[in-house]
Design an enzyme around this catalytic site. Structure first.
Site, mmCIF file in Angstrom:
data_model
loop_
_atom_site.group_PDB
_atom_site.id
_atom_site.type_symbol
_atom_site.label_atom_id
_atom_site.label_comp_id
_atom_site.label_asym_id
_atom_site.label_seq_id
_atom_site.Cartn_x
_atom_site.Cartn_y
_atom_site.Cartn_z
ATOM 1 N N TYR A 104 3.521 -9.385 4.436
ATOM 2 C CA TYR A 104 2.073 -9.592 4.365
ATOM 3 C C TYR A 104 1.681 -9.505 2.891
ATOM 4 C CZ TYR A 104 1.785 -8.594 9.431
ATOM 5 O OH TYR A 104 1.930 -8.606 10.798
ATOM 6 N N PHE A 164 -2.665 -9.655 18.446
ATOM 7 C CA PHE A 164 -3.776 -10.532 18.850
ATOM 8 C C PHE A 164 -4.583 -9.926 20.000
ATOM 9 C CE2 PHE A 164 -1.389 -14.697 17.473
ATOM 10 C CZ PHE A 164 -1.395 -14.252 16.165
ATOM 11 N N PRO A 165 -4.865 -8.618 19.981
ATOM 12 C CA PRO A 165 -5.589 -7.998 21.119
ATOM 13 C C PRO A 165 -7.002 -8.543 21.293
ATOM 14 C CG PRO A 165 -5.511 -6.491 19.258
ATOM 15 C CD PRO A 165 -4.592 -7.635 18.915
ATOM 16 N N LEU A 166 -7.576 -9.066 20.192
ATOM 17 C CA LEU A 166 -8.942 -9.634 20.281
ATOM 18 C C LEU A 166 -8.888 -11.153 20.298
ATOM 19 C CD1 LEU A 166 -10.677 -7.219 17.733
ATOM 20 C CD2 LEU A 166 -10.929 -7.238 20.226
ATOM 21 N N GLY A 167 -7.688 -11.706 20.293
ATOM 22 C CA GLY A 167 -7.547 -13.162 20.308
ATOM 23 C C GLY A 167 -7.020 -13.700 18.999
ATOM 24 N N PRO A 174 -7.241 -19.050 12.934
ATOM 25 C CA PRO A 174 -8.126 -20.035 13.563
ATOM 26 C C PRO A 174 -7.398 -20.748 14.703
ATOM 27 C CG PRO A 174 -7.353 -20.824 11.425
ATOM 28 C CD PRO A 174 -6.846 -19.420 11.566
HETATM 29 N N1 LIG Z 1 4.410 -8.642 15.538
HETATM 30 C C1 LIG Z 1 3.839 -9.739 15.093
HETATM 31 O O1 LIG Z 1 4.454 -10.803 15.017
HETATM 32 C C2 LIG Z 1 2.398 -9.744 14.681
HETATM 33 C C3 LIG Z 1 1.736 -10.969 14.525
HETATM 34 C C4 LIG Z 1 0.398 -10.962 14.151
HETATM 35 C C5 LIG Z 1 -0.258 -9.766 13.938
HETATM 36 N N2 LIG Z 1 0.414 -8.582 14.084
HETATM 37 C C6 LIG Z 1 -0.296 -7.301 13.890
HETATM 38 O O2 LIG Z 1 -1.316 -7.233 14.863
HETATM 39 C C7 LIG Z 1 -2.554 -6.916 14.223
HETATM 40 C C8 LIG Z 1 -3.687 -7.554 15.022
HETATM 41 O O3 LIG Z 1 -3.571 -8.962 15.012
HETATM 42 P P1 LIG Z 1 -4.709 -9.887 14.408
HETATM 43 O O4 LIG Z 1 -5.432 -9.127 13.350
HETATM 44 O O5 LIG Z 1 -4.148 -11.203 14.053
HETATM 45 O O6 LIG Z 1 -5.606 -10.175 15.667
HETATM 46 P P2 LIG Z 1 -6.796 -9.414 16.414
HETATM 47 O O7 LIG Z 1 -6.717 -7.955 16.143
HETATM 48 O O8 LIG Z 1 -6.768 -9.913 17.811
HETATM 49 O O9 LIG Z 1 -8.092 -10.040 15.766
HETATM 50 C C9 LIG Z 1 -8.493 -9.824 14.461
HETATM 51 C C10 LIG Z 1 -9.690 -10.724 14.226
HETATM 52 O O10 LIG Z 1 -10.804 -10.252 14.969
HETATM 53 C C11 LIG Z 1 -11.869 -9.932 14.083
HETATM 54 N N3 LIG Z 1 -12.418 -8.642 14.552
HETATM 55 C C12 LIG Z 1 -11.845 -7.427 14.514
HETATM 56 N N4 LIG Z 1 -12.633 -6.512 15.070
HETATM 57 C C13 LIG Z 1 -13.745 -7.161 15.479
HETATM 58 C C14 LIG Z 1 -14.936 -6.766 16.112
HETATM 59 N N5 LIG Z 1 -15.140 -5.495 16.458
HETATM 60 N N6 LIG Z 1 -15.874 -7.713 16.369
HETATM 61 C C15 LIG Z 1 -15.682 -9.001 16.038
HETATM 62 N N7 LIG Z 1 -14.570 -9.453 15.437
HETATM 63 C C16 LIG Z 1 -13.609 -8.535 15.150
HETATM 64 C C17 LIG Z 1 -11.294 -9.831 12.721
HETATM 65 O O11 LIG Z 1 -12.203 -10.276 11.752
HETATM 66 P P3 LIG Z 1 -12.964 -9.270 10.726
HETATM 67 O O12 LIG Z 1 -12.022 -9.015 9.599
HETATM 68 O O13 LIG Z 1 -14.172 -10.037 10.360
HETATM 69 O O14 LIG Z 1 -13.295 -8.019 11.505
HETATM 70 C C18 LIG Z 1 -10.107 -10.792 12.799
HETATM 71 O O15 LIG Z 1 -10.509 -12.101 12.502
HETATM 72 C C19 LIG Z 1 -2.403 -7.443 12.809
HETATM 73 O O16 LIG Z 1 -3.259 -6.804 11.899
HETATM 74 C C20 LIG Z 1 -0.943 -7.180 12.519
HETATM 75 O O17 LIG Z 1 -0.786 -5.865 12.006
HETATM 76 C C21 LIG Z 1 1.714 -8.559 14.474
#
Ligand SMILES: NC(=O)c1ccc[n+]([C@@H]2O[C@H](COP(=O)([O-])OP(=O)(O)OC[C@H]3O[C@@H](n4cnc5c(N)ncnc54)[C@H](OP(=O)(O)O)[C@@H]3O)[C@@H](O)[C@H]2O)c1
Length: 307
Positions: free
Chosen positions: A58, A214-217, A221
């Site tokens: 990252y 991706f817990p929030l999707g 994009p």
């Molecule tokens: N093992 C793997 O291959 C892998 C792959 C991808 C990710 N990950 C890990 O999983 C974590 C989570 O994945 P992710 O960040 O891609 O997806 P996510 O947690 O599903 O979604 C994050 C997105 O949601 C927005 N968000 C967060 N909290 C919010 C809220 N309360 N209200 C509205 N929007 C909100 C964030 O934008 P804002 O910044 O504007 O809040 C961001 O765009 C990553 O940080 C990473 O550490 C692991």
């Protein structure tokens, strides 16, 4: 673990107790400044989060360096979880390539140790490329999981990593990995994408932490947002909470071995996500949300992603 209340309640990551509500740091390399990233990280720890997810790819290395700058000397009970199996390329739309060979895995752990300033990374996920979304492995980057686990076990025996997790794996690969002693599994999963339910259930049966990414999707994009689903919005309206909180509360309620790592660059969103640990969904609300099933359409606009 201290007596501090833990967001989401207590959970286990391998043998280590952690708060069920953790934090995913991936997006922090996009934070405008090191101070912005530090504000989010320090607030997370203040709120009782003690499970932070990262990777040396990252940034590259920038997220690890920001974690170190913000939090070292680290709180005693902080569990930093990293992942190996990819390298940063800087290309768009996905700045990653496979780095799956045993020597690549070892080099990535060494990067983590140096960038984070640790003698041992508490948990490291072997990030396979068996499942999407993400880049695919090709040519000599297609490596047998047993060969990879032999290297991961050697790294654990040497004390460079504390525990082994696996990521982006189908259920049969997880079954093959079980004898290595698996602390956690990270696969994409949410209220809108339940395609990995069988793997979740195997984790529950084996006492393995299920840590959905991706817990929030997703922050990428082209993926549907959990909060935008009409049923989620309706339940949120009834409870006076946000859709994101409903999505996270559903994950916590759905399986007791679930630990969450929602990602954000925003302190307000971080606080909202941590507070989701206190949201109780009624039986009727859970039934309504369970009925959504897997509705996520195929992601679009992210061609190199496989699924
Ligand atoms: N093992 C793997 O291959 C892998 C792959 C991808 C990710 N990950 C890990 O999983 C974590 C989570 O994945 P992710 O960040 O891609 O997806 P996510 O947690 O599903 O979604 C994050 C997105 O949601 C927005 N968000 C967060 N909290 C919010 C809220 N309360 N209200 C509205 N929007 C909100 C964030 O934008 P804002 O910044 O504007 O809040 C961001 O765009 C990553 O940080 C990473 O550490 C692991």
């Amino acid at each position: 673990m201290t007596d501090q209340p833990r967001p989401g309640g207590p959970g286990n990551l391998g043998a280590t107790p952690v708060a069920r509500m953790g934090y995913g740091a991936m997006q922090l390399f996009e934070s405008p400044t090191v101070d912005d990233a530090a504000t989010v990280l320090r607030r997370a720890v203040e709120l009782g989060v003690n499970h932070i997810d990262t990777a040396s790819f990252y940034g590259p290395g920038e997220v690890n360096r920001r974690i170190r700058a913000a939090l070292a000397p680290y709180p005693e009970d902080l569990v930093i979880v990293s992942k190996v199996g990819a390298r940063y390329t800087g290309e768009q739309p996905i700045p990653l390539a496979a780095a799956q060979r045993p020597a690549d895995l070892r080099a990535a752990v060494e990067d983590d140790l140096r960038q984070l300033g640790l003698d041992c990374v508490p948990v490291v996920n072997l990030r396979r490329m068996d499942l999407g979304p993400g880049v695919a492995a090709e040519g000599d980057q297609i490596v047998d999981v047993d060969d990879q686990l032999t290297e991961m076990i050697a790294l654990r025996d040497e004390g460079k990593i504390g525990a082994i997790g696996v990521s982006a794996v189908p259920v049969e690969v997880l079954r093959r990995a079980l004898p290595a002693g698996i602390a956690c599994v990270q696969n994409a999963y949410s209220l809108l994408d339940r395609s990995q339910e069988e793997t979740l259930q195997l984790c529950a049966a084996e006492g393995i932490a299920w840590v959905p990414y991706f817990p929030l999707g997703s922050s990428f994009p082209g993926f549907p947002k959990v909060a935008d689903h009409p049923a989620v919005a309706e339940v949120a309206g009834d409870l006076g909470v946000t859709g994101a909180q409903v999505g996270l509360a559903w994950l916590l309620a759905h399986a007791p071995n679930t630990l969450l790592i929602p990602g954000t660059r925003s302190v307000a969103h971080l606080q909202e996500n941590v507070a989701a640990g206190d949201v109780t969904l009624s039986a009727a609300a859970l039934e309504r949300l369970d009925a959504i099933g897997t509705t996520a359409p195929q992601p679009h606009g992210v061609e190199p992603f496989q699924r």
